[in-house]
Scaffold this active site. Structure first.
Site, PDB file in Angstrom:
ATOM      1  NE  ARG A   1      -4.581  -1.099   8.482  1.00  0.00           N
ATOM      2  CZ  ARG A   1      -3.568  -0.851   7.648  1.00  0.00           C
ATOM      3  NH1 ARG A   1      -3.776  -0.156   6.539  1.00  0.00           N
ATOM      4  NH2 ARG A   1      -2.353  -1.316   7.899  1.00  0.00           N
TER       5      ARG A   1
ATOM      6  CD  GLU B   1      -8.064  -4.289   3.142  1.00  0.00           C
ATOM      7  OE1 GLU B   1      -8.586  -3.165   3.076  1.00  0.00           O
ATOM      8  OE2 GLU B   1      -6.858  -4.508   2.915  1.00  0.00           O
TER       9      GLU B   1
ATOM     10  CG  HIS C   1      -4.622  -2.269   1.286  1.00  0.00           C
ATOM     11  ND1 HIS C   1      -5.023  -2.768   2.504  1.00  0.00           N
ATOM     12  CD2 HIS C   1      -3.660  -1.366   1.576  1.00  0.00           C
ATOM     13  CE1 HIS C   1      -4.328  -2.204   3.475  1.00  0.00           C
ATOM     14  NE2 HIS C   1      -3.491  -1.343   2.935  1.00  0.00           N
TER      15      HIS C   1
HETATM   16  C1  DGY Z   1       0.515  -0.287   5.738  1.00  0.00           C
HETATM   17  O1  DGY Z   1       1.726  -0.142   5.581  1.00  0.00           O
HETATM   18  O2  DGY Z   1      -0.040  -0.099   6.819  1.00  0.00           O
HETATM   19  C2  DGY Z   1      -0.271  -0.741   4.558  1.00  0.00           C
HETATM   20  O3  DGY Z   1      -1.608  -0.395   4.672  1.00  0.00           O
HETATM   21  C3  DGY Z   1      -0.123  -2.236   4.396  1.00  0.00           C
HETATM   22  O4  DGY Z   1      -0.241  -2.826   5.624  1.00  0.00           O
END
Ligand code: DGY
Length: 323
Positions: free
Chosen positions: A242, A271, A289
Protein backbone atom coordinates in the site's frame (compact mmCIF):
# COMPACT_ATOMS: atom_id res chain seq x y z
CA UNK A 1 -38.39 -15.34 -1.30
CA UNK A 2 -36.99 -12.23 -3.03
CA UNK A 3 -33.33 -12.13 -3.94
CA UNK A 4 -30.95 -9.99 -1.82
CA UNK A 5 -30.30 -6.55 -3.29
CA UNK A 6 -26.64 -6.13 -4.18
CA UNK A 7 -24.67 -3.07 -5.33
CA UNK A 8 -21.35 -3.50 -7.11
CA UNK A 9 -19.30 -0.31 -6.75
CA UNK A 10 -17.07 -0.75 -9.87
CA UNK A 11 -17.29 -2.74 -13.11
CA UNK A 12 -16.24 -6.39 -12.80
CA UNK A 13 -15.23 -8.96 -15.46
CA UNK A 14 -18.24 -9.97 -17.53
CA UNK A 15 -18.47 -13.57 -16.30
CA UNK A 16 -18.62 -12.34 -12.70
CA UNK A 17 -21.28 -9.73 -13.46
CA UNK A 18 -23.38 -12.41 -15.24
CA UNK A 19 -23.20 -14.73 -12.25
CA UNK A 20 -24.16 -11.91 -9.90
CA UNK A 21 -27.05 -10.95 -12.17
CA UNK A 22 -28.40 -14.52 -12.10
CA UNK A 23 -28.11 -14.99 -8.34
CA UNK A 24 -28.96 -11.57 -6.89
CA UNK A 25 -31.03 -8.47 -7.54
CA UNK A 26 -27.89 -6.65 -8.68
CA UNK A 27 -27.20 -3.03 -9.59
CA UNK A 28 -23.95 -2.24 -11.41
CA UNK A 29 -22.00 1.01 -11.66
CA UNK A 30 -22.56 1.45 -15.41
CA UNK A 31 -19.96 4.19 -15.97
CA UNK A 32 -17.44 2.73 -13.46
CA UNK A 33 -16.91 6.04 -11.63
CA UNK A 34 -15.43 5.88 -8.10
CA UNK A 35 -18.29 6.39 -5.62
CA UNK A 36 -18.19 9.43 -3.34
CA UNK A 37 -19.05 9.44 0.35
CA UNK A 38 -22.72 10.27 -0.20
CA UNK A 39 -23.09 7.52 -2.80
CA UNK A 40 -21.48 5.00 -0.46
CA UNK A 41 -23.80 6.01 2.38
CA UNK A 42 -26.80 5.64 0.06
CA UNK A 43 -25.50 2.21 -0.96
CA UNK A 44 -25.38 1.11 2.68
CA UNK A 45 -28.93 2.37 3.23
CA UNK A 46 -30.44 0.76 0.14
CA UNK A 47 -28.76 -2.61 -0.43
CA UNK A 48 -28.42 -5.87 1.52
CA UNK A 49 -24.86 -6.31 0.26
CA UNK A 50 -22.38 -3.78 -1.08
CA UNK A 51 -19.37 -5.09 -3.01
CA UNK A 52 -16.66 -2.42 -2.69
CA UNK A 53 -13.02 -2.33 -3.63
CA UNK A 54 -9.86 -0.38 -2.81
CA UNK A 55 -11.21 2.89 -4.29
CA UNK A 56 -14.11 2.99 -1.80
CA UNK A 57 -13.35 4.52 1.59
CA UNK A 58 -15.82 2.96 3.98
CA UNK A 59 -14.96 4.63 7.26
CA UNK A 60 -16.87 5.03 10.53
CA UNK A 61 -18.75 8.04 9.14
CA UNK A 62 -20.00 6.07 6.12
CA UNK A 63 -20.90 3.12 8.33
CA UNK A 64 -22.84 5.43 10.69
CA UNK A 65 -25.46 6.10 8.01
CA UNK A 66 -29.10 5.51 8.99
CA UNK A 67 -31.16 3.50 8.45
CA UNK A 68 -28.53 0.86 7.71
CA UNK A 69 -29.72 -1.94 5.42
CA UNK A 70 -26.39 -3.44 4.37
CA UNK A 71 -25.44 -6.68 6.18
CA UNK A 72 -22.28 -7.58 4.32
CA UNK A 73 -19.42 -5.80 2.52
CA UNK A 74 -17.99 -8.31 0.05
CA UNK A 75 -14.69 -6.63 -0.72
CA UNK A 76 -13.14 -7.23 -4.14
CA UNK A 77 -9.48 -7.39 -3.08
CA UNK A 78 -7.33 -8.93 -0.40
CA UNK A 79 -6.42 -5.61 1.31
CA UNK A 80 -9.15 -4.05 3.41
CA UNK A 81 -7.44 -0.99 4.91
CA UNK A 82 -10.08 1.20 3.19
CA UNK A 83 -12.78 -0.33 5.43
CA UNK A 84 -13.05 0.46 9.14
CA UNK A 85 -13.42 -3.08 10.48
CA UNK A 86 -14.14 -1.94 14.04
CA UNK A 87 -16.98 0.30 12.89
CA UNK A 88 -18.31 -2.53 10.69
CA UNK A 89 -18.31 -4.90 13.68
CA UNK A 90 -20.10 -2.31 15.82
CA UNK A 91 -22.78 -1.95 13.16
CA UNK A 92 -23.10 -5.71 12.72
CA UNK A 93 -21.89 -5.61 9.10
CA UNK A 94 -19.83 -8.62 8.00
CA UNK A 95 -16.74 -7.97 5.85
CA UNK A 96 -15.03 -10.45 3.53
CA UNK A 97 -11.95 -10.23 1.27
CA UNK A 98 -10.35 -12.29 -1.55
CA UNK A 99 -7.09 -13.91 -0.40
CA UNK A 100 -5.14 -16.65 -2.24
CA UNK A 101 -6.43 -16.04 -5.77
CA UNK A 102 -4.22 -12.98 -6.37
CA UNK A 103 -1.09 -14.21 -4.62
CA UNK A 104 0.92 -15.28 -7.65
CA UNK A 105 -0.02 -12.40 -9.94
CA UNK A 106 0.86 -9.81 -7.29
CA UNK A 107 4.17 -11.56 -6.60
CA UNK A 108 4.79 -11.58 -10.37
CA UNK A 109 4.34 -7.80 -10.49
CA UNK A 110 6.80 -7.41 -7.60
CA UNK A 111 9.31 -9.51 -9.57
CA UNK A 112 8.63 -7.45 -12.69
CA UNK A 113 9.21 -4.18 -10.81
CA UNK A 114 12.43 -5.55 -9.33
CA UNK A 115 13.75 -6.63 -12.73
CA UNK A 116 12.54 -3.54 -14.53
CA UNK A 117 14.08 -1.04 -12.13
CA UNK A 118 17.34 -2.98 -11.76
CA UNK A 119 17.75 -3.49 -15.51
CA UNK A 120 16.44 -0.01 -16.39
CA UNK A 121 13.60 -1.35 -18.54
CA UNK A 122 11.47 1.80 -18.19
CA UNK A 123 14.33 4.09 -19.14
CA UNK A 124 15.25 1.85 -22.07
CA UNK A 125 11.72 1.82 -23.42
CA UNK A 126 11.46 5.61 -23.12
CA UNK A 127 14.73 5.94 -25.03
CA UNK A 128 13.59 3.68 -27.89
CA UNK A 129 10.13 5.25 -28.16
CA UNK A 130 11.65 8.73 -27.97
CA UNK A 131 13.86 7.98 -30.99
CA UNK A 132 16.94 8.60 -28.82
CA UNK A 133 18.64 5.19 -29.05
CA UNK A 134 21.95 5.49 -30.89
CA UNK A 135 22.83 1.78 -30.85
CA UNK A 136 24.62 -0.90 -28.85
CA UNK A 137 27.77 0.04 -26.95
CA UNK A 138 29.58 -1.54 -23.99
CA UNK A 139 28.70 1.27 -21.59
CA UNK A 140 25.07 1.79 -22.59
CA UNK A 141 22.46 1.92 -19.81
CA UNK A 142 24.18 -0.39 -17.36
CA UNK A 143 21.94 -1.70 -14.64
CA UNK A 144 22.28 -4.02 -11.65
CA UNK A 145 22.39 -7.82 -11.82
CA UNK A 146 19.43 -9.43 -10.03
CA UNK A 147 20.36 -13.13 -10.09
CA UNK A 148 22.17 -14.24 -6.96
CA UNK A 149 21.48 -11.07 -4.95
CA UNK A 150 19.77 -10.75 -1.56
CA UNK A 151 16.04 -10.08 -1.45
CA UNK A 152 14.74 -8.62 1.81
CA UNK A 153 11.03 -9.04 2.44
CA UNK A 154 9.12 -6.83 4.86
CA UNK A 155 6.26 -9.09 5.87
CA UNK A 156 6.22 -12.80 5.06
CA UNK A 157 2.59 -13.52 4.23
CA UNK A 158 1.23 -15.28 1.17
CA UNK A 159 2.43 -12.76 -1.46
CA UNK A 160 5.87 -12.36 0.09
CA UNK A 161 6.30 -16.13 0.22
CA UNK A 162 5.28 -16.44 -3.45
CA UNK A 163 7.88 -13.80 -4.33
CA UNK A 164 10.47 -15.60 -2.19
CA UNK A 165 9.81 -18.82 -4.11
CA UNK A 166 10.20 -17.17 -7.52
CA UNK A 167 13.29 -15.23 -6.43
CA UNK A 168 15.03 -18.09 -4.65
CA UNK A 169 14.32 -20.94 -7.04
CA UNK A 170 14.12 -18.89 -10.24
CA UNK A 171 16.82 -16.28 -9.67
CA UNK A 172 19.05 -17.99 -7.15
CA UNK A 173 18.51 -15.14 -4.67
CA UNK A 174 19.15 -15.33 -0.94
CA UNK A 175 15.93 -14.44 0.84
CA UNK A 176 15.78 -12.72 4.21
CA UNK A 177 12.65 -11.37 5.87
CA UNK A 178 11.15 -9.66 8.88
CA UNK A 179 7.63 -10.41 10.08
CA UNK A 180 6.36 -10.01 13.64
CA UNK A 181 4.04 -12.99 12.95
CA UNK A 182 6.25 -15.43 11.01
CA UNK A 183 4.93 -18.70 9.57
CA UNK A 184 6.10 -22.04 11.00
CA UNK A 185 9.82 -22.81 10.60
CA UNK A 186 9.18 -25.58 8.05
CA UNK A 187 7.47 -23.06 5.74
CA UNK A 188 10.50 -20.77 6.09
CA UNK A 189 12.94 -23.62 5.45
CA UNK A 190 11.01 -24.82 2.39
CA UNK A 191 11.73 -21.45 0.76
CA UNK A 192 15.36 -21.38 1.82
CA UNK A 193 14.60 -18.13 3.66
CA UNK A 194 16.22 -16.60 6.74
CA UNK A 195 14.27 -14.78 9.42
CA UNK A 196 15.77 -11.49 10.69
CA UNK A 197 15.19 -10.22 14.22
CA UNK A 198 14.39 -6.67 13.12
CA UNK A 199 13.16 -4.71 10.13
CA UNK A 200 16.38 -2.70 10.28
CA UNK A 201 18.44 -5.85 9.75
CA UNK A 202 16.53 -6.56 6.53
CA UNK A 203 17.09 -2.98 5.34
CA UNK A 204 20.80 -3.11 6.12
CA UNK A 205 21.46 -6.46 4.41
CA UNK A 206 19.21 -6.55 1.34
CA UNK A 207 20.07 -5.56 -2.22
CA UNK A 208 16.33 -5.40 -2.94
CA UNK A 209 13.76 -4.59 -0.26
CA UNK A 210 10.19 -5.61 -1.13
CA UNK A 211 7.27 -4.46 0.99
CA UNK A 212 4.53 -6.99 1.70
CA UNK A 213 2.99 -5.75 4.94
CA UNK A 214 -0.67 -4.76 5.22
CA UNK A 215 -1.79 -1.16 4.91
CA UNK A 216 -2.92 0.05 8.33
CA UNK A 217 -2.65 2.98 10.76
CA UNK A 218 0.27 1.20 12.42
CA UNK A 219 2.16 0.71 9.14
CA UNK A 220 1.63 4.26 7.84
CA UNK A 221 5.09 5.62 6.91
CA UNK A 222 6.76 2.48 8.22
CA UNK A 223 9.46 3.31 5.70
CA UNK A 224 10.48 6.94 6.27
CA UNK A 225 13.71 8.92 6.00
CA UNK A 226 15.45 7.10 8.87
CA UNK A 227 14.71 3.64 7.57
CA UNK A 228 15.57 4.59 3.99
CA UNK A 229 18.94 5.74 5.34
CA UNK A 230 19.50 2.22 6.69
CA UNK A 231 19.28 0.74 3.20
CA UNK A 232 22.44 0.07 1.25
CA UNK A 233 23.26 2.84 -1.27
CA UNK A 234 23.05 0.38 -4.16
CA UNK A 235 19.74 -1.10 -2.96
CA UNK A 236 16.26 -0.82 -4.46
CA UNK A 237 12.83 -0.52 -2.82
CA UNK A 238 9.83 -2.38 -4.29
CA UNK A 239 6.30 -1.58 -3.10
CA UNK A 240 3.27 -3.61 -4.16
CA UNK A 241 1.61 -3.37 -0.71
CA UNK A 242 0.00 0.00 0.00
CA UNK A 243 1.29 3.48 -0.87
CA UNK A 244 1.10 4.95 2.60
CA UNK A 245 3.47 2.33 4.01
CA UNK A 246 6.18 4.59 2.54
CA UNK A 247 6.65 8.32 3.21
CA UNK A 248 6.60 9.57 -0.41
CA UNK A 249 8.52 12.78 0.29
CA UNK A 250 11.28 10.84 2.04
CA UNK A 251 11.46 8.31 -0.78
CA UNK A 252 11.61 11.00 -3.47
CA UNK A 253 14.43 12.64 -1.50
CA UNK A 254 16.34 9.36 -1.20
CA UNK A 255 15.93 8.64 -4.92
CA UNK A 256 16.82 12.17 -6.01
CA UNK A 257 19.98 12.26 -3.91
CA UNK A 258 20.81 8.63 -4.87
CA UNK A 259 20.88 7.59 -1.23
CA UNK A 260 19.27 4.46 -2.64
CA UNK A 261 19.63 3.31 -6.23
CA UNK A 262 16.02 3.02 -7.31
CA UNK A 263 12.43 2.10 -6.57
CA UNK A 264 9.72 0.07 -8.27
CA UNK A 265 6.26 1.19 -7.21
CA UNK A 266 2.78 -0.17 -7.91
CA UNK A 267 0.95 1.77 -5.17
CA UNK A 268 1.00 5.38 -3.96
CA UNK A 269 -0.16 7.58 -1.13
CA UNK A 270 -3.41 9.21 -2.25
CA UNK A 271 -3.48 7.27 -5.54
CA UNK A 272 -4.31 7.84 -8.34
CA UNK A 273 -2.90 11.32 -7.68
CA UNK A 274 0.73 10.51 -7.00
CA UNK A 275 3.32 12.95 -5.75
CA UNK A 276 4.59 14.72 -8.93
CA UNK A 277 8.16 14.37 -7.63
CA UNK A 278 8.08 10.70 -8.71
CA UNK A 279 7.51 11.66 -12.33
CA UNK A 280 10.84 13.46 -12.56
CA UNK A 281 12.87 10.46 -11.41
CA UNK A 282 14.50 8.16 -13.93
CA UNK A 283 15.38 5.71 -11.16
CA UNK A 284 11.72 5.07 -10.27
CA UNK A 285 9.58 2.57 -12.18
CA UNK A 286 5.92 3.47 -11.78
CA UNK A 287 3.02 1.07 -12.38
CA UNK A 288 -0.69 1.95 -11.96
CA UNK A 289 -1.67 -0.55 -9.20
CA UNK A 290 -1.43 -3.59 -11.50
CA UNK A 291 -0.70 -6.23 -8.84
CA UNK A 292 -3.73 -8.46 -9.45
CA UNK A 293 -4.53 -7.19 -12.94
CA UNK A 294 -4.79 -10.35 -15.04
CA UNK A 295 -8.00 -11.71 -16.54
CA UNK A 296 -7.59 -14.97 -14.67
CA UNK A 297 -7.06 -13.34 -11.29
CA UNK A 298 -9.70 -10.62 -11.57
CA UNK A 299 -12.29 -13.26 -12.54
CA UNK A 300 -11.17 -15.45 -9.63
CA UNK A 301 -11.46 -12.45 -7.27
CA UNK A 302 -15.00 -11.70 -8.41
CA UNK A 303 -16.04 -15.35 -8.09
CA UNK A 304 -14.54 -15.44 -4.60
CA UNK A 305 -16.66 -12.44 -3.55
CA UNK A 306 -19.75 -14.11 -4.98
CA UNK A 307 -18.96 -17.34 -3.08
CA UNK A 308 -18.60 -15.31 0.11
CA UNK A 309 -21.91 -13.47 -0.17
CA UNK A 310 -23.72 -16.60 -1.40
CA UNK A 311 -22.61 -18.44 1.74
CA UNK A 312 -23.65 -15.48 3.88
CA UNK A 313 -27.17 -15.22 2.44
CA UNK A 314 -27.56 -19.01 2.71
CA UNK A 315 -26.84 -18.78 6.43
CA UNK A 316 -23.34 -20.27 6.22
CA UNK A 317 -20.15 -18.49 7.38
CA UNK A 318 -18.36 -16.94 4.37
CA UNK A 319 -14.95 -18.49 3.75
CA UNK A 320 -13.06 -15.19 3.87
CA UNK A 321 -14.71 -13.28 6.69
CA UNK A 322 -12.41 -10.62 8.23
CA UNK A 323 -15.08 -8.87 10.35
C1 DGY B 1 -5.85 -5.90 -3.25
O1 DGY B 1 -6.40 -6.96 -3.56
O2 DGY B 1 -5.68 -5.56 -2.08
C2 DGY B 1 -5.43 -5.01 -4.37
O3 DGY B 1 -4.42 -4.14 -3.97
C3 DGY B 1 -6.62 -4.24 -4.88
O4 DGY B 1 -7.34 -3.78 -3.81
Amino acid sequence: MSKPKVLVTRRWPESCESRLWESFDTVFNADDHPLNTEELKAALRNYDAVLPTVTDTIDADVLATEPLRCRILGNFGVGFNHIDLEAARRRGVAVTNTPDVLTDCTADIAMLLMLEVARRGGEGEREVRGGLWTGWRPTHMLGTKVTGKTLGLVGFGRIARAMAKKAHFGFDMSVIFYDPFPPPQNAIDALGAEQCGTLEEVLERADFVALHCPGSKENRHLIGAERLARMRPHAYLINTARGDVVDSEALIDALRSRRIRGAGLDVYEGEPRLNPGFLELDNAVLFPHLGSATEETRIAMGMRVIDNITAFFNGRPPGDQVA
